[in-house]
Scaffold this motif. Structure first.
Motif: not given
Ligand code: SF4
Ligand code: SF4
Length: 441
Positions: A78, A81-82, A85, A321-323, A325, A329, A379, A395
């Motif tokens: 998380k 991701s934060k 994004d 999809n995290i690194q 994105s 997003d 997310k 994710n």
């Protein structure tokens, strides 16, 4: 106390096994004996392995396959991701200059709006937005993307003024700028190349082929008698030979994939430099055709044929999809429709009733009904993903997906919870690691 990472997959590979961690994106290969030791330890408590095989245990800890039992692995994802994004170093602005198109593809013809084009007042507001944003201290990079409809339809009146405004503003703000087009590629010509050379910008282009000629021409045509494959291929080569980067998106289904291998024939003669630097083929399974089957093998073989000829490929069965994105997003991204309506992503329709907000006359993004925050919070709200072994890669897809399901109060899995499908992703990732190591060797 330690625990076996939730992001591990232990799977057979040729005559041995591998252990792969989707957070670390690392793998190790194991002989039968070590794999059995590991399985026993997973069952009885991973700390037991320390006594049985200390060096193996230490290696697993150092490499992140085994972590402290109090460690919150999901929170770690998380946080990353934060960070990605919420990064405000850049702004990604997409503009739909028109909803009209020169093609009549069955899957999007219905949404064409004849005579739709950027209103002067909206063009002025976009310019004000660019001026305000690019001059902000925190902004280091500004990307202007053109989408549509077909963005090259009104190139002179709608595209050029924005490109030139961006360039002018950037002359004194001195940030990094980037221009791109998602186009059907039909209207590319010498004037396009000359124009961008004159303003010293090399835009990136995404151009789609719906399979090989026969299939493509059935879907993407100017009129019932006139397809577009030959012109588009010619224009892609023309762009790449002029050092304009092109991402060729190959949309495939179970019906057109095997024939797609013939596309390689049309690009064999492209210069080596263009192949290496300016062309990339991105295989993308059409979402309406995403049933579970064995198409991955055919795709793998076709990608190999492309690679043999030095043509670089990618595919959407290798998510990150995290690194990596989606642009939509990111907090600092917006799509402005020709009429000033605001959206985040470009993969849904652009109906006013579905808009996230609007661009004000002064060039400010006005998100309505808390749209931006709802989206940024969407997310990590899908329960099955939180305990999934490939969550750092998948994710649940993008924030569009996440928001739609969250607001419908529904749980989902892109792969219908099928562990074999998740393993296919893992195999793809492990093969990518092997290939990268072979190339380095
Ligand atoms: S649907 Fe998802 S991946 Fe596609 S553009 Fe929208 S946010 Fe991005
Ligand atoms: S959508 Fe399915 S595969 Fe993807 S992270 Fe969620 S549970 Fe895992």
């Amino acid at each position: 106390m330690k625990k076996y990472s939730q992001f591990n997959s232990l799977l057979p590979y040729e005559n041995q096994y591998f252990l792969y961690n989707s957070y670390q994106q690392k793998t190790i290969f194991l002989e039968e004996e070590l794999k059995e030791l590991l399985e026993a330890a997973i069952h009885e408590g991973i700390d037991n392995l320390k006594e049985v095989h200390p060096s193996f245990f230490d290696y697993l800890v150092e490499s992140g396959f085994v972590v402290d039992s109090s460690f919150d692995e999901v929170q770690q994802v998380k946080d990353i991701s934060k960070k990605i994004d919420e990064n405000t170093d850049f702004f990604l602005l997409t503009v739909n200059p028109t909803m009209n198109c020169n093609f009549k593809c069955w899957y999007c013809y219905e949404t064409h709006i004849k005579d739709s084009r950027l209103e002067t007042s909206v063009l002025d507001s976009i310019q004000s937005f660019i001026t305000k944003t690019i001059n902000k201290e925190n902004i280091k990079f500004f990307s202007l993307a053109f989408f549509g409809g077909e963005p090259l339809l009104y190139f002179e009146k709608n595209v050029k003024p924005l490109v030139e405004h961006l360039k002018r503003e950037n002359d004194h703000s001195n940030k990094m700028i980037h221009v791109s087009f998602t186009t059907n590629g039909y209207l590319i010509n010498q004037d396009f190349i000359d124009y961008f050379n004159s303003v010293d910008i090399k835009p990136h282009l995404q151009i789609t082929l719906d399979g090989y000629k026969d299939e493509h021409d059935k879907v993407r045509f100017v009129s019932k008698k006139k397809g577009s494959y030959d012109e588009i291929v010619r224009n892609i080569i023309f762009l790449a030979n002029n050092e304009f980067p092109v991402n060729v998106r190959i949309n495939f289904t179970d019906e057109n994939l095997s024939n797609s291998s013939k596309i390689v024939e049309d690009f064999k003669e492209v210069s080596e430099e263009a192949k290496e630097k300016y062309l990339k083929f991105d295989f993308h399974r059409v979402w309406q055709n995403n049933q579970i089957d064995d198409l991955d093998k055919t795709l793998h073989e076709i990608r190999e044929q492309f690679e043999i000829w030095g043509l670089r490929t990618n595919s959407n069965n290798s998510p990150n999809n995290i690194q990596n994105s989606c642009y939509a997003d990111k907090r600092n991204s917006a799509t402005v429709n020709y009429n000033g309506d605001l959206f985040k992503c470009t993969a849904r329709d652009f109906l006013t009733e579905n808009r996230g907000g609007y661009l004000s006359e002064e060039g400010d993004l006005i998100w309505e009904n808390d749209y931006l925050e709802r989206r940024m919070d969407a997310k990590f709200s899908n329960k099955p993903c939180l305990s999934c072994r490939i969550m750092p890669l998948c994710n649940g897809g993008c924030s569009q997906h996440a928001m739609e399901y969250k607001e419908a109060n529904d749980e989902y899995c892109i792969y219908q919870g099928d562990e074999n499908e998740k393993s296919k992703i893992v195999y793809t990732k492990v093969e990518e690691i092997i290939n990268a190591e072979l190339q380095e060797a």
